[in-house]
Design an enzyme around this catalytic site. Structure first.
Site, PDB file in Angstrom:
ATOM      1  N   ARG A  27      42.380  39.939  29.290  1.00 20.07           N
ATOM      2  CA  ARG A  27      40.985  39.698  29.686  1.00 20.07           C
ATOM      3  C   ARG A  27      40.013  40.625  28.953  1.00 20.07           C
ATOM      4  O   ARG A  27      39.018  41.063  29.530  1.00 20.07           O
ATOM      5  CB  ARG A  27      40.793  39.878  31.194  1.00 20.07           C
ATOM      6  CG  ARG A  27      41.485  38.845  32.051  1.00 20.07           C
ATOM      7  CD  ARG A  27      40.547  37.673  32.347  1.00 20.07           C
ATOM      8  NE  ARG A  27      41.142  36.748  33.280  1.00 20.07           N
ATOM      9  CZ  ARG A  27      40.787  36.629  34.556  1.00 20.07           C
ATOM     10  NH1 ARG A  27      39.827  37.379  35.034  1.00 20.07           N
ATOM     11  NH2 ARG A  27      41.379  35.768  35.322  1.00 20.07           N
ATOM     12  N   ARG A  31      33.608  40.612  31.753  1.00 21.61           N
ATOM     13  CA  ARG A  31      32.380  41.142  32.354  1.00 21.61           C
ATOM     14  C   ARG A  31      32.180  42.639  32.253  1.00 21.61           C
ATOM     15  O   ARG A  31      31.093  43.124  32.517  1.00 21.61           O
ATOM     16  CB  ARG A  31      32.320  40.712  33.827  1.00 21.61           C
ATOM     17  CG  ARG A  31      32.014  39.236  33.987  1.00 21.61           C
ATOM     18  CD  ARG A  31      32.330  38.755  35.385  1.00 21.61           C
ATOM     19  NE  ARG A  31      33.765  38.794  35.606  1.00 21.61           N
ATOM     20  CZ  ARG A  31      34.368  38.351  36.711  1.00 21.61           C
ATOM     21  NH1 ARG A  31      33.657  37.879  37.705  1.00 21.61           N
ATOM     22  NH2 ARG A  31      35.679  38.411  36.821  1.00 21.61           N
ATOM     23  N   ARG A  40      27.062  35.184  28.569  1.00 19.60           N
ATOM     24  CA  ARG A  40      27.480  34.393  29.738  1.00 19.60           C
ATOM     25  C   ARG A  40      26.256  33.883  30.498  1.00 19.60           C
ATOM     26  O   ARG A  40      26.261  32.749  31.002  1.00 19.60           O
ATOM     27  CB  ARG A  40      28.350  35.275  30.634  1.00 19.60           C
ATOM     28  CG  ARG A  40      28.703  34.701  31.993  1.00 19.60           C
ATOM     29  CD  ARG A  40      29.860  33.721  31.893  1.00 19.60           C
ATOM     30  NE  ARG A  40      30.254  33.248  33.210  1.00 19.60           N
ATOM     31  CZ  ARG A  40      29.650  32.278  33.886  1.00 19.60           C
ATOM     32  NH1 ARG A  40      28.599  31.672  33.359  1.00 19.60           N
ATOM     33  NH2 ARG A  40      30.084  31.901  35.062  1.00 19.60           N
ATOM     34  N   ASP A  77      40.306  29.308  29.587  1.00 19.98           N
ATOM     35  CA  ASP A  77      40.839  29.614  30.911  1.00 19.98           C
ATOM     36  C   ASP A  77      42.040  28.729  31.200  1.00 19.98           C
ATOM     37  O   ASP A  77      42.120  27.599  30.705  1.00 19.98           O
ATOM     38  CB  ASP A  77      39.777  29.406  31.993  1.00 19.98           C
ATOM     39  CG  ASP A  77      40.180  30.108  33.285  1.00 19.98           C
ATOM     40  OD1 ASP A  77      39.893  31.305  33.411  1.00 19.98           O
ATOM     41  OD2 ASP A  77      40.813  29.472  34.145  1.00 19.98           O
ATOM     42  N   TYR A 152      46.878  26.572  41.845  1.00 23.30           N
ATOM     43  CA  TYR A 152      45.421  26.393  41.932  1.00 23.30           C
ATOM     44  C   TYR A 152      45.073  24.935  42.228  1.00 23.30           C
ATOM     45  O   TYR A 152      44.144  24.645  42.989  1.00 23.30           O
ATOM     46  CB  TYR A 152      44.738  26.848  40.637  1.00 23.30           C
ATOM     47  CG  TYR A 152      44.695  28.356  40.496  1.00 23.30           C
ATOM     48  CD1 TYR A 152      43.700  29.109  41.131  1.00 23.30           C
ATOM     49  CD2 TYR A 152      45.649  29.042  39.759  1.00 23.30           C
ATOM     50  CE1 TYR A 152      43.670  30.489  41.029  1.00 23.30           C
ATOM     51  CE2 TYR A 152      45.627  30.419  39.651  1.00 23.30           C
ATOM     52  CZ  TYR A 152      44.634  31.144  40.291  1.00 23.30           C
ATOM     53  OH  TYR A 152      44.616  32.510  40.198  1.00 23.30           O
TER      54      TYR A 152
END
Ligand code: CP3
Length: 345
Positions: A27, A31, A40, A77, A152
């Site tokens: 990752r 952020r 973003r 993703d 998910y």
């Protein structure tokens, strides 16, 4: 004529040792970087961001420019696969991903025909990224593994204990295994497309491989992973494949022996000395640093870095985290980590 050396990351995945080890972070585009947050904010949604090749290539390159990592991982993703199979996927700020929970009745209707078309922008991101990378930096493509993606899809997002996925794997083995097969087929095609678009290594994220009894681990982790790797190889793709069955614990050695992976990523619960003794000799290893110690920084982090490097000095080693970097990690801690690994600190 001078030629630049091949990326050290690829040499290590090919079985060589490098001192210091090549390094990248799970990752690493994310952020904790102000330049990521700025870009973003300009995308209408997280999915739009992932499927916009210019933006995705730019955020993939950001951590390379800032830190000079030895590998870039394409910005995308694992939940793009359910999207490509016709499922609704939304990322809700502060709440994570939201999907329409998949029932076993819907499995047979999942549509494999649009996978390459819907995911084509990721191929374009890879081409743009490769063109912007130094020759010595490797480019990694990735996908989620069928079990993790299925959790998910079935739960409709993240969940505490993946209860419905686990329950259905036992209660409806035929339809559940059919779901694994569909996801393995879609994932293999997606990885082949990524390799053809310039990915030099491929990584399979099985983030929820923890806590599975042996018969389920065999059915939902090992078998589908093996199927993906066999299909990718049958398509003529030679790029090394890294498996990350997070939380697999004592099952890591079996995963390493039976799936056909070329390298293994270990989570931070694993002792490097145990891993070195238990894994097939010469198998390249990456991972292990606790993302929380990267958040903490300081002398404790230095000691952890040293412990991991020392514990893996007998085999090919790529330095990495045991899971993804947290948004609250200070950039200065990443800089200190790199200085410690590469010498001079
Ligand atoms: O830099 C990189 O590592 C490449 C990009 C990447 C992302 N997701 C971007 C992302 C990679 C490799 C992933 C993998 C991924 N996605 C996994 C497997 C790894 C793991 O963490 O176990 C999983 C389980 C997902 C699913 C996912 N995506 C969740 C659960 C979330 C929400 C949680 C959160 O942190 O907000 C995401 C969103 C996501 N994917 C973000 C990023 C940078 C943050 C969202 C944002 O920027 O708005």
């Amino acid at each position: 004529m001078t030629r630049s050396p091949p990326p050290s990351f690829l040499a290590v995945l090919g079985g060589e040792r490098r001192d210091p080890p090549p390094v990248w972070l799970m990752r690493q585009a994310g952020r904790y970087l102000p330049e990521y947050r700025a870009l973003r904010a300009r995308a209408p949604s997280f999915i739009d961001f992932c499927l916009n090749p210019e933006m995705a290539a730019e955020v993939t390159l950001q951590p390379i420019r800032r830190f000079g990592f030895d590998a870039a991982i394409i910005f995308a993703d694992i939940l793009l696969i359910p999207l490509a199979l016709g499922r609704r996927v939304d990322f809700v700020a502060g709440e994570g991903p939201q999907l329409d929970p998949l029932t076993m009745d819907e499995v047979a209707a999942l549509d494999l025909s649009q996978v390459e078309r819907i995911l084509a922008p990721v191929g374009e991101s890879l081409r743009l990224t490769r063109a912007g990378l130094p020759d010595t930096t490797a480019l990694i493509g990735f996908a989620g593994s069928p079990w993790t993606v299925a959790t998910y899809m079935i739960e409709g997002g993240g969940s505490k204990d993946r209860w419905n996925a686990r329950r259905l794997a036992w209660a409806e083995p035929e339809r559940f295994d059919a779901l694994m097969d569909i996801l393995a087929t879609a994932t293999a095609r997606y990885l082949v497309m990524q390799a053809q678009a310039g990915a030099q290594a491929l990584k399979l994220f099985d983030s929820w491989a923890e806590g599975l009894p042996e018969p389920l681990f065999e059915r939902v982790i090992i078998r589908p992973t093996r199927a993906i790797i066999d299909a990718v190889r049958a398509a003529g793709v030679n790029a090394p494949i890294i498996g990350f069955p997070r939380g697999a614990g004592l099952m890591y050695p079996r995963y390493a022996r039976e799936t056909g992976v070329d390298a293994i990523a270990l989570d931070h619960s694993i002792d490097p000395a145990w891993a070195d003794a238990a894994l097939p000799p010469g198998l390249p290893v990456q991972g292990l640093l606790d993302p929380a110690v990267l958040r903490a920084g300081g002398a404790m982090m230095d000691a952890e870095i040293d412990r991991i490097i020392k514990g893996l000095q007998g085999r090919p080693h790529v330095f990495n985290l045991g899971h993804g970097i947290n948004p609250d990690v200070p950039v200065a801690h990443v800089e200190r980590m790199l200085a410690r690994i590469r010498g001079g600190a």
